[in-house]
Design a protein around this motif. Structure first.
Motif, PDB file in Angstrom:
ATOM      1  N   ASP A 102       0.810  -1.221   0.000  1.00 36.17           N
ATOM      2  CA  ASP A 102       0.000   0.000   0.000  1.00 36.17           C
ATOM      3  C   ASP A 102       0.844   1.273   0.000  1.00 36.17           C
ATOM      4  OD1 ASP A 102      -2.267  -1.543   0.001  1.00 36.17           O
ATOM      5  OD2 ASP A 102      -2.726  -1.257   2.134  1.00 36.17           O
ATOM      6  N   GLY A 103       2.159   1.111   0.059  1.00 37.15           N
ATOM      7  CA  GLY A 103       3.035   2.278   0.025  1.00 37.15           C
ATOM      8  C   GLY A 103       3.411   2.839   1.377  1.00 37.15           C
ATOM      9  N   VAL A 104       3.108   2.103   2.457  1.00 39.42           N
ATOM     10  CA  VAL A 104       3.482   2.565   3.800  1.00 39.42           C
ATOM     11  C   VAL A 104       4.998   2.437   3.956  1.00 39.42           C
ATOM     12  CG1 VAL A 104       3.261   2.141   6.277  1.00 39.42           C
ATOM     13  CG2 VAL A 104       1.241   1.948   4.793  1.00 39.42           C
ATOM     14  N   ARG A 105       5.623   3.497   4.383  1.00 33.72           N
ATOM     15  CA  ARG A 105       7.081   3.476   4.563  1.00 33.72           C
ATOM     16  C   ARG A 105       7.496   3.624   6.018  1.00 33.72           C
ATOM     17  NH1 ARG A 105       6.756   1.001   1.038  1.00 33.72           N
ATOM     18  NH2 ARG A 105       7.138   1.405  -1.168  1.00 33.72           N
ATOM     19  N   ARG A 106       6.662   4.231   6.834  1.00 34.98           N
ATOM     20  CA  ARG A 106       6.986   4.401   8.256  1.00 34.98           C
ATOM     21  C   ARG A 106       5.673   4.357   9.035  1.00 34.98           C
ATOM     22  NH1 ARG A 106       9.330   8.837   7.893  1.00 34.98           N
ATOM     23  NH2 ARG A 106      11.488   8.107   7.776  1.00 34.98           N
ATOM     24  N   ALA A 107       5.602   3.489  10.041  1.00 38.88           N
ATOM     25  CA  ALA A 107       4.361   3.324  10.787  1.00 38.88           C
ATOM     26  C   ALA A 107       4.636   3.238  12.277  1.00 38.88           C
ATOM     27  CB  ALA A 107       3.618   2.063  10.333  1.00 38.88           C
ATOM     28  N   LEU A 108       3.693   3.731  13.051  1.00 41.02           N
ATOM     29  CA  LEU A 108       3.693   3.515  14.496  1.00 41.02           C
ATOM     30  C   LEU A 108       3.042   2.169  14.788  1.00 41.02           C
ATOM     31  CD1 LEU A 108       2.557   7.094  15.544  1.00 41.02           C
ATOM     32  CD2 LEU A 108       4.838   6.107  15.869  1.00 41.02           C
ATOM     33  N   VAL A 109       3.426   1.564  15.904  1.00 40.65           N
ATOM     34  CA  VAL A 109       2.889   0.257  16.288  1.00 40.65           C
ATOM     35  C   VAL A 109       2.315   0.352  17.695  1.00 40.65           C
ATOM     36  CG1 VAL A 109       3.376  -2.190  16.633  1.00 40.65           C
ATOM     37  CG2 VAL A 109       4.650  -0.893  14.906  1.00 40.65           C
ATOM     38  N   PHE A 110       1.046  -0.040  17.842  1.00 31.85           N
ATOM     39  CA  PHE A 110       0.433  -0.114  19.161  1.00 31.85           C
ATOM     40  C   PHE A 110       0.306  -1.579  19.557  1.00 31.85           C
ATOM     41  CE2 PHE A 110      -3.294  -0.732  21.904  1.00 31.85           C
ATOM     42  CZ  PHE A 110      -2.913   0.046  22.984  1.00 31.85           C
ATOM     43  N   ALA A 139      10.381  -3.175   3.475  1.00 29.55           N
ATOM     44  CA  ALA A 139       9.552  -3.283   4.678  1.00 29.55           C
ATOM     45  C   ALA A 139       9.466  -1.927   5.371  1.00 29.55           C
ATOM     46  CB  ALA A 139      10.142  -4.315   5.628  1.00 29.55           C
ATOM     47  N   PRO A 140       8.289  -1.529   5.829  1.00 29.83           N
ATOM     48  CA  PRO A 140       8.166  -0.236   6.507  1.00 29.83           C
ATOM     49  C   PRO A 140       9.008  -0.176   7.778  1.00 29.83           C
ATOM     50  CG  PRO A 140       6.001  -1.113   5.922  1.00 29.83           C
ATOM     51  CD  PRO A 140       6.993  -2.213   5.691  1.00 29.83           C
ATOM     52  N   GLU A 141       9.505   1.003   8.084  1.00 33.48           N
ATOM     53  CA  GLU A 141      10.105   1.245   9.393  1.00 33.48           C
ATOM     54  C   GLU A 141       8.984   1.245  10.417  1.00 33.48           C
ATOM     55  OE1 GLU A 141      12.101   4.956  11.822  1.00 33.48           O
ATOM     56  OE2 GLU A 141      12.586   4.732   9.692  1.00 33.48           O
ATOM     57  N   LEU A 142       9.188   0.567  11.551  1.00 33.82           N
ATOM     58  CA  LEU A 142       8.148   0.430  12.567  1.00 33.82           C
ATOM     59  C   LEU A 142       8.634   0.976  13.901  1.00 33.82           C
ATOM     60  CD1 LEU A 142       6.822  -3.169  11.759  1.00 33.82           C
ATOM     61  CD2 LEU A 142       5.877  -0.965  11.026  1.00 33.82           C
ATOM     62  N   VAL A 143       7.881   1.887  14.481  1.00 32.57           N
ATOM     63  CA  VAL A 143       8.203   2.496  15.764  1.00 32.57           C
ATOM     64  C   VAL A 143       7.127   2.092  16.763  1.00 32.57           C
ATOM     65  CG1 VAL A 143       8.550   4.661  17.007  1.00 32.57           C
ATOM     66  CG2 VAL A 143       9.356   4.424  14.641  1.00 32.57           C
ATOM     67  N   LYS A 144       7.523   1.297  17.743  1.00 31.38           N
ATOM     68  CA  LYS A 144       6.560   0.784  18.724  1.00 31.38           C
ATOM     69  C   LYS A 144       6.304   1.822  19.808  1.00 31.38           C
ATOM     70  CE  LYS A 144       7.639  -2.918  21.283  1.00 31.38           C
ATOM     71  NZ  LYS A 144       7.586  -2.540  22.719  1.00 31.38           N
TER      72      LYS A 144
END
Length: 346
Positions: A102-110, A139-144
């Protein structure tokens, strides 16, 4: 200074079966590599079959996600929410692949846990690492997001439920419960120089905060849902043993608050609403159970406040002196030695 932008929010949870045929494969995923005997899996599977082989956790997560989407929209935050699990569909690896497509490159993670500890925190970091490795390049960067056991909205929601439960019974003893873990895992859940961050101490602090806000004086902290071999020491006392002890001490009623859980999933419904309620009835104890925080509208507000800390630099809202922890990038531990897995003997 410019804020880092994010494309999405990943709701990361434990997962649960959604039909009778899912139960054993799900439990095998949960216990893989732990040497749990087949008879124990069959025993736990029977709990699920009492509810048609369906855990409520996926439904509850979807409902919570809908509430969070509405809260994000109400605050003018354009952030699509994706749903992935550790142990059952939708698996986080598949969800992350869809996010990348879907084009997500950076996402927050809950992650759906308020606390530290290996299973409650570090294992979600491992989920993130595994999912990114499965997706590979792109793979998107993921910030928890951080742990939230001492967030005012979490504490306030449980405190209101505790007051309401006491209004039903009157004169009841308050008992806070959380998922038990091996004592060795509890010792490993905080680095030696920060022993106050241990899982059991976080639970104790959350109970103290909720009791204080609810105006409750005396209370107990006990444990539930033990699943390990009997020769390994786990956090005690167990809720059922504690009900026996309260009855022997002359207590006549008990209010149980599942401070260690965020939703009405099977371990809450079975261990408390089924087994603990039945034991209390056998003993002639009045029994009331506080709802978990996840179904309250304030929980969606809490999640969005955690998001706003990253999007807009909102202040960290917390009621304890415990250091804020659990926020990681691409699964990297938040502190050396924090929430370490316990080495199992072969």
């Amino acid at each position: 200074m410019d804020r880092v932008s994010y494309d999405a929010l990943l709701w990361l949870s434990f997962g649960g079966p959604e039909g009778p045929d899912d139960v054993l494969p799900f439990l095998e995923n949960v216990t893989r590599g732990r040497g749990v005997p087949p008879e124990r899996l069959a025993e736990v599977a029977e709990h699920y079959q009492h509810f048609g082989g369906v855990s409520p956790i996926n439904r509850l997560n979807r409902e919570a996600i809908t509430a969070v989407e509405k809260e994000l929209a109400a605050q003018g935050i354009e952030l699509p929410v994706y749903f992935g699990n550790r142990n059952w569909h939708p698996m986080v690896e598949d969800t992350l692949a869809r996010m990348a497509a879907d084009g997500v490159r950076r996402a927050l993670v809950f992650p759906t846990s308020a606390y530290g500890g290996y299973s409650a925190c570090r294992q979600y970091d491992e989920d993130i690492e595994r999912a990114r490795a499965a997706v590979g390049e792109g793979a998107p960067e993921l910030v928890k997001l951080r742990q939230f056991f001492d967030h005012p909205l979490f504490v306030g929601t449980l405190a209101e439920g505790l007051r309401n439960a006491h209004a039903q019974l009157g004169g009841a003893r308050t008992v806070f419960t959380a998922h038990s873990v091996p004592e060795s895992a509890d010792r490993a859940s905080g680095p030696p120089e920060e022993g106050g961050r241990r899982y059991s101490r976080q639970i104790a602090e959350a109970a103290r905060l909720v009791a204080a806000e609810a105006g409750v004086g005396a209370y107990d902290v006990v444990w539930q849902s033990r699943s390990g071999p009997p020769q390994i020491p786990w956090l005690e006392p167990d809720i059922l043993d504690h009900l026996d002890a309260l009855h022997a001490q002359g207590e006549t009623a008990v209010v149980v608050c599942p401070v260690g859980f965020v939703s009405e999933h099977l371990e809450v419904v079975w261990d408390l609403d089924t087994e603990a309620a039945a034991r209390a009835a056998e003993l002639g104890l009045g029994f009331a159970r506080v709802p978990t925080a996840g179904g309250d509208p304030r929980f969606a507000e809490l999640v969005v406040e955690l998001v706003r800390e990253h999007l807009m630099g909102a202040p960290v809202a917390k009621l304890s002196d415990f250091p804020a922890a659990g926020c990681t990038v691409n699964g990297a531990p938040c502190a050396p030695g924090c929430c370490e897995p316990v080495k199992r003997r072969g």
